[in-house]
Design a protein around this motif. Structure first.
Motif, PDB file in Angstrom:
ATOM      1  N   THR A  86       0.919  -1.219  -0.044  1.00 13.96           N
ATOM      2  CA  THR A  86      -0.088  -0.069  -0.185  1.00 13.96           C
ATOM      3  C   THR A  86       0.757   1.217   0.051  1.00 13.96           C
ATOM      4  N   CYS A  87       0.176   2.288  -0.279  1.00  9.26           N
ATOM      5  CA  CYS A  87       1.043   3.513  -0.127  1.00  9.26           C
ATOM      6  C   CYS A  87       0.508   4.802   0.384  1.00  9.26           C
ATOM      7  N   PRO A  88       0.623   4.902   1.966  1.00 10.96           N
ATOM      8  CA  PRO A  88       0.125   5.880   2.544  1.00 10.96           C
ATOM      9  C   PRO A  88       1.246   6.968   2.596  1.00 10.96           C
ATOM     10  N   ILE A  89       0.901   7.842   1.485  1.00 11.41           N
ATOM     11  CA  ILE A  89       2.073   8.899   1.460  1.00 11.41           C
ATOM     12  C   ILE A  89       1.067  10.159   1.391  1.00 11.41           C
ATOM     13  N   VAL A  90       1.772  11.236   1.807  1.00  9.89           N
ATOM     14  CA  VAL A  90       1.043  12.579   1.850  1.00  9.89           C
ATOM     15  C   VAL A  90       2.097  13.390   0.819  1.00  9.89           C
ATOM     16  N   ILE A  91       1.667  13.825  -0.359  1.00 11.60           N
ATOM     17  CA  ILE A  91       2.394  14.932  -1.167  1.00 11.60           C
ATOM     18  C   ILE A  91       1.903  16.366  -0.828  1.00 11.60           C
ATOM     19  N   ARG A  92       2.548  17.191  -0.115  1.00  7.38           N
ATOM     20  CA  ARG A  92       2.239  18.607   0.204  1.00  7.38           C
ATOM     21  C   ARG A  92       2.879  19.273  -0.902  1.00  7.38           C
ATOM     22  N   ALA A  93       2.033  20.244  -1.362  1.00  5.99           N
ATOM     23  CA  ALA A  93       2.636  21.236  -2.408  1.00  5.99           C
ATOM     24  C   ALA A  93       1.910  22.583  -2.070  1.00  5.99           C
ATOM     25  N   ILE A 153      -3.808  16.342   9.444  1.00  7.89           N
ATOM     26  CA  ILE A 153      -4.048  15.097  10.094  1.00  7.89           C
ATOM     27  C   ILE A 153      -4.633  13.874   9.475  1.00  7.89           C
ATOM     28  N   ALA A 154      -5.782  14.131   9.068  1.00  5.32           N
ATOM     29  CA  ALA A 154      -6.564  13.191   8.306  1.00  5.32           C
ATOM     30  C   ALA A 154      -5.763  12.442   7.288  1.00  5.32           C
ATOM     31  N   ALA A 155      -4.890  13.474   6.324  1.00  3.01           N
ATOM     32  CA  ALA A 155      -4.153  13.034   5.270  1.00  3.01           C
ATOM     33  C   ALA A 155      -3.196  12.208   5.748  1.00  3.01           C
ATOM     34  N   ILE A 156      -2.453  12.494   6.755  1.00  2.00           N
ATOM     35  CA  ILE A 156      -1.435  11.782   7.112  1.00  2.00           C
ATOM     36  C   ILE A 156      -1.745  10.320   7.929  1.00  2.00           C
ATOM     37  N   GLN A 157      -3.004  10.401   8.498  1.00  2.00           N
ATOM     38  CA  GLN A 157      -3.536   9.031   9.133  1.00  2.00           C
ATOM     39  C   GLN A 157      -4.225   8.156   8.018  1.00  2.00           C
ATOM     40  N   ASP A 158      -4.660   8.797   6.706  1.00  2.00           N
ATOM     41  CA  ASP A 158      -5.353   7.996   5.735  1.00  2.00           C
ATOM     42  C   ASP A 158      -4.332   6.952   5.018  1.00  2.00           C
ATOM     43  N   PRO A 159      -4.799   5.759   4.725  1.00  2.42           N
ATOM     44  CA  PRO A 159      -3.795   4.681   4.204  1.00  2.42           C
ATOM     45  C   PRO A 159      -3.587   4.742   2.799  1.00  2.42           C
ATOM     46  N   ASP A 160      -4.085   5.818   2.233  1.00  2.00           N
ATOM     47  CA  ASP A 160      -3.951   5.831   0.652  1.00  2.00           C
ATOM     48  C   ASP A 160      -3.222   7.126   0.486  1.00  2.00           C
ATOM     49  N   PRO A 161      -2.693   7.580  -1.004  1.00  2.00           N
ATOM     50  CA  PRO A 161      -1.910   8.635  -1.063  1.00  2.00           C
ATOM     51  C   PRO A 161      -2.792   9.845  -1.130  1.00  2.00           C
ATOM     52  N   VAL A 162      -2.473  10.667  -0.812  1.00  2.00           N
ATOM     53  CA  VAL A 162      -3.194  12.121  -0.586  1.00  2.00           C
ATOM     54  C   VAL A 162      -2.277  13.399  -0.996  1.00  2.00           C
ATOM     55  N   ILE A 163      -2.868  13.959  -2.062  1.00  2.00           N
ATOM     56  CA  ILE A 163      -2.327  15.135  -2.919  1.00  2.00           C
ATOM     57  C   ILE A 163      -2.842  16.277  -1.589  1.00  2.00           C
ATOM     58  N   PHE A 164      -2.025  16.825  -0.976  1.00  2.00           N
ATOM     59  CA  PHE A 164      -2.238  17.935  -0.114  1.00  2.00           C
ATOM     60  C   PHE A 164      -1.928  19.251  -0.797  1.00  2.00           C
ATOM     61  N   LEU A 165      -2.823  20.370  -1.327  1.00  3.99           N
ATOM     62  CA  LEU A 165      -2.449  21.390  -1.766  1.00  3.99           C
ATOM     63  C   LEU A 165      -2.736  22.621  -0.797  1.00  3.99           C
ATOM     64  N   GLU A 166      -1.833  23.326  -0.685  1.00  2.00           N
ATOM     65  CA  GLU A 166      -1.887  24.456   0.363  1.00  2.00           C
ATOM     66  C   GLU A 166      -1.882  25.572  -0.538  1.00  2.00           C
ATOM     67  N   PRO A 167      -3.012  26.466  -0.093  1.00  2.61           N
ATOM     68  CA  PRO A 167      -2.995  27.723  -0.844  1.00  2.61           C
ATOM     69  C   PRO A 167      -2.171  28.824  -0.274  1.00  2.61           C
ATOM     70  N   LYS A 168      -1.210  28.959  -0.914  1.00  2.00           N
ATOM     71  CA  LYS A 168       0.000  29.790  -0.377  1.00  2.00           C
ATOM     72  C   LYS A 168      -0.319  31.149  -0.169  1.00  2.00           C
ATOM     73  N   ARG A 169      -1.259  31.677  -1.087  1.00  4.36           N
ATOM     74  CA  ARG A 169      -1.719  33.034  -0.748  1.00  4.36           C
ATOM     75  C   ARG A 169      -2.284  33.538   0.620  1.00  4.36           C
ATOM     76  N   ILE A 170      -2.961  32.439   1.250  1.00  3.96           N
ATOM     77  CA  ILE A 170      -3.385  32.678   2.531  1.00  3.96           C
ATOM     78  C   ILE A 170      -2.873  31.780   3.471  1.00  3.96           C
ATOM     79  N   TYR A 171      -1.581  31.557   3.319  1.00  3.74           N
ATOM     80  CA  TYR A 171      -0.571  30.847   4.439  1.00  3.74           C
ATOM     81  C   TYR A 171      -0.564  31.836   5.828  1.00  3.74           C
ATOM     82  N   ARG A 172      -0.590  33.029   5.362  1.00  2.00           N
ATOM     83  CA  ARG A 172      -0.354  33.894   6.591  1.00  2.00           C
ATOM     84  C   ARG A 172      -1.492  34.903   6.488  1.00  2.00           C
ATOM     85  N   ASP A 173      -2.659  34.863   5.986  1.00  2.00           N
ATOM     86  CA  ASP A 173      -3.759  35.543   5.898  1.00  2.00           C
ATOM     87  C   ASP A 173      -4.605  35.393   7.310  1.00  2.00           C
TER      88      ASP A 173
END
Lengths: 358, 326
Positions: free
Chosen positions: B110-117, B159-179
């Protein structure tokens, strides 16, 4: 001047093409039982290949990729690896897989278009066949990382063909394995052909082993048709990796004395004379000659061994043909650990509409 | 309770899970000593050591391929791709292997990975640093695609993405990182990965969006309220699987729907939502579904990116037209 390491690549061979021993075998190999066991694996792989091609021709399995002429590589890999090492194969490694718990019927299932063939009943950790060329090398460095992370003294062993060494994933993986000190053994099946493209059109590098030197990985060439040289060198490399925790690369020189797959016709591009020359160097004949001269191997024993191997294969074919089919809709069930609601809805729609598929 | 920006919430979610599970490793380009170019992994190498938080060579395909190998042997790999515009080098590994490993081996590997971008525009970055191609990943069977739009949802969804047993593409809206900041309890609580969030209830029109565009969408709802239009606002959050039931429930109530996304229009996630509404709820519609999206152009370089990205005013204009439809 900056010197990374000697740019000369060692070439290792123990048996010449006549099966004559060129130098003394290490004590661990000077063992009749082992030498016959290696021969048996070569024959078993060759006969399975022939059987699989026949099964393809009669429509019992789909396209199949042969290992013919390259059996010594997989035979040696399987013999040298420890059970808890991890193997990341490509599609000419049957000889290794069958030594690591993968059954012939599982291999037939895979080429017969059934995913269950990669759910190895007796091999939990090895990867299944990898089709997109060279991508498996990246998986191997991740496996190597995990083995190191878990403080195991195991090695990730990965194979690829010569064509794969042109791909970015090959270079990225070698570079990363070396930079991060990962216990990975890269074994290149240099069979001189990537489908119809010969090696000299694939690279201007003098050897494939040289490509590893640039990444900081020690590398050698081995006669890939010499099962003894392969076994000795792989064993040595594995031991070195276990000690150092660092990667190593072996370029196995062989020749694809068969079509790329059953969908290919090598006579379109392979020179018949060159092929005939290559066949003279193939691993089975060579090892048999060696056994005959050194260990009183007889035609009678040879026939019995072939018969025995074919019987083992025929029994596997029977088991393959008696597997019940997958349940309709099974192909939905392994996309995620739990079927998401939208996919469940699609599956239910599929089951209700099954009559449209009959 | 802690007052955290989204980037801080991401950082703390990573740390929380690293403490809870020793098999988690975090890696990528500049994530170690530097703590990531946006500081998402700031301080993590100091706390968890170089064994678990480390820089890799600059090679996206190998980073993701390596994640797959790690995951196959029992680790949980969290890989950072520095900007979404650089994820394409790894697309073969994501599509051909991460998304398929479980199915290919019938669950043996299986492939429990999180790809953050980090993704999306609006920060005046160079070319290739402002992409929004979530639809590409949403199209691929075997992946999950998650996009948070607030610090608290970033925390719970990661946290849910990390605990999920399947691959998750976790896309972070960088414009509001510090908003802006939100009060967050660092309790390790996961949010569901298959539900959208109704951020504002209303009866006249449904506005669906995700990521940084929630900001303009919520502002549009506020201004529409002053004009007497009561908008319901939904944060899609989980792009795949897509929680169409919540959207249908809302549209059944309002009869109108506008989908807002930064990505190009054709075959965007908005098209999928519109198609499913048409399939499942067309009789509840009082007006055609509208999409307010980026254009089918390359994301302009930053002098012109404001022309490309949906504005509050475009959303309001579209909502008024929808309300006026007879």
């Amino acid at each position: 001047m900056n010197t990374q390491q000697n740019l000369n690549i060692e070439f290792s061979q123990y048996l010449d093409i006549n099966g004559t021993l060129l130098k003394p075998l290490p004590a661990t190999l000077d063992n009749e039982e082992l030498l016959i066991a290696l021969y048996r694996l070569l024959v078993l792989t060759r006969l399975f290949d022939e059987t699989a091609v026949n099964l393809q021709r009669t429509g019992i399995i789909g396209t199949y990729a042969q290992s013919k002429g390259q059996e010594a590589i997989g035979t040696a890999i399987g013999r040298a690896m420890l059970a808890d090492d991890v193997f990341i194969p490509y599609y000419r490694d049957i000889a290794t897989q069958i030594q690591r718990g993968v059954s012939f019927e599982e291999i037939l299932q895979y080429w017969g278009g059934d995913e269950r063939g990669s759910n190895f009943a007796d091999q939990p950790n090895d990867f299944s066949l990898c089709v997109p060329i060279a991508t498996q090398l990246c998986h191997a460095i991740g496996v190597a990382f995990a083995l190191k992370f878990q403080s195991k003294r195991n090695v990730a062993v990965v194979t690829c063909g010569d064509g794969a060494t042109s791909k970015g994933d090959f270079y990225e993986s070698l570079n990363m394995a070396a930079a991060m000190h990962l216990p990975a053994l890269f074994i290149i099946n240099n069979n001189q052909w990537a489908i119809s493209v010969p090696l000299h059109q694939q690279t201007a590098s003098k050897t494939i082993a040289h490509k590893a030197i640039g990444a900081g990985i020690p590398a050698i060439q081995v006669d890939g048709n010499d099962v003894l040289a392969m076994l000795i060198n792989i064993s040595k490399a594995l031991e070195q990796i276990r000690q150092s925790g660092k990667p190593f690369l072996i370029e196995a020189i062989t020749y694809r004395i068969c079509d790329h797959t059953t969908a290919d016709d090598a006579s379109r591009y392979m020179d018949a004379d060159v092929l005939q020359e290559a066949i003279k160097k193939e691993p089975l004949i060579r090892h048999k000659r060696f056994l005959s001269t050194q260990h009183f191997w007889t035609e009678e024993k040879d026939k019995a061994l072939y018969h025995d191997c074919q019987q083992q294969i025929d029994e596997a074919v029977d088991r393959y043909q008696n597997f019940p089919p997958q349940a309709a809709g099974d192909f939905f069930d392994y996309m995620y650990e739990q079927l998401p609601a939208d996919l469940l809805e699609q599956k239910q729609g599929f089951i209700q509409g099954l009559k449209h598929h009959e | 309770m802690n007052d955290w920006t989204m980037i801080e919430a991401i950082n703390h979610a990573l740390a929380n899970q690293m403490r809870a599970n020793e098999n988690i490793v975090i890696f990528g380009e500049d994530v170690g000593v530097n703590g990531g170019v946006f500081r998402a992994t700031d301080g993590l190498q100091t706390e968890f050591g170089e064994r678990r938080v480390f820089d890799t060579p600059l090679a996206e395909s190998a980073i993701i391929g390596m994640s797959i190998g790690m995951a196959s042997q029992g680790l949980i790999a969290i890989a950072e791709i520095q900007f979404m515009g650089f994820i394409y080098s790894a697309i073969d590994q994501i599509l051909s292997h991460a998304a398929r490993l479980r199915n290919r081996t019938r669950g043996r590997l299986t492939c429990p990975i999180v790809i953050r971008a980090p993704f999306g525009g609006g920060i005046h970055a160079p070319e290739h640093h402002s992409e929004s191609t979530e639809a590409m990943f949403a199209h691929i069977p075997g992946l999950r695609v998650v996009i948070p739009s607030s610090p608290a949802r970033a925390y719970g969804l990661l946290i849910a993405a990390i605990q999920d047993p399947d691959p998750v593409i976790f896309l972070e809206p960088k414009r509001i990182y510090r908003d802006g900041k939100q009060a967050i309890d660092d309790n390790g609580q996961a949010l569901p990965l298959d539900s959208c969030f109704v951020l504002r209830e209303g009866v006249d029109i449904t506005l669906v969006s995700w990521g940084a565009m929630m900001k303009e969408t919520l502002e549009a709802a506020k201004q529409l309220a002053q004009k007497g239009i009561d908008a319901e606002v939904i944060d899609l959050a989980t792009i795949k699987p897509l929680d169409i039931d919540s959207i249908i429930a809302s549209v059944n109530k309002t009869g109108r729907c506008i989908i807002v996304h930064e990505a190009a229009r054709t075959c965007g996630v908005g098209a999928e939502i519109a198609a499913q509404l048409a399939e499942k709820s067309i009789t509840s519609l009082l007006a055609p579904i509208q999409r307010v999206t980026g254009y089918d152009t390359v994301m302009p370089m930053f002098k012109n990116e404001h022309f490309y990205m949906p504005s509050t005013q475009r959303i309001i204009y579209s909502a008024i037209k929808t309300m006026e439809y007879r």
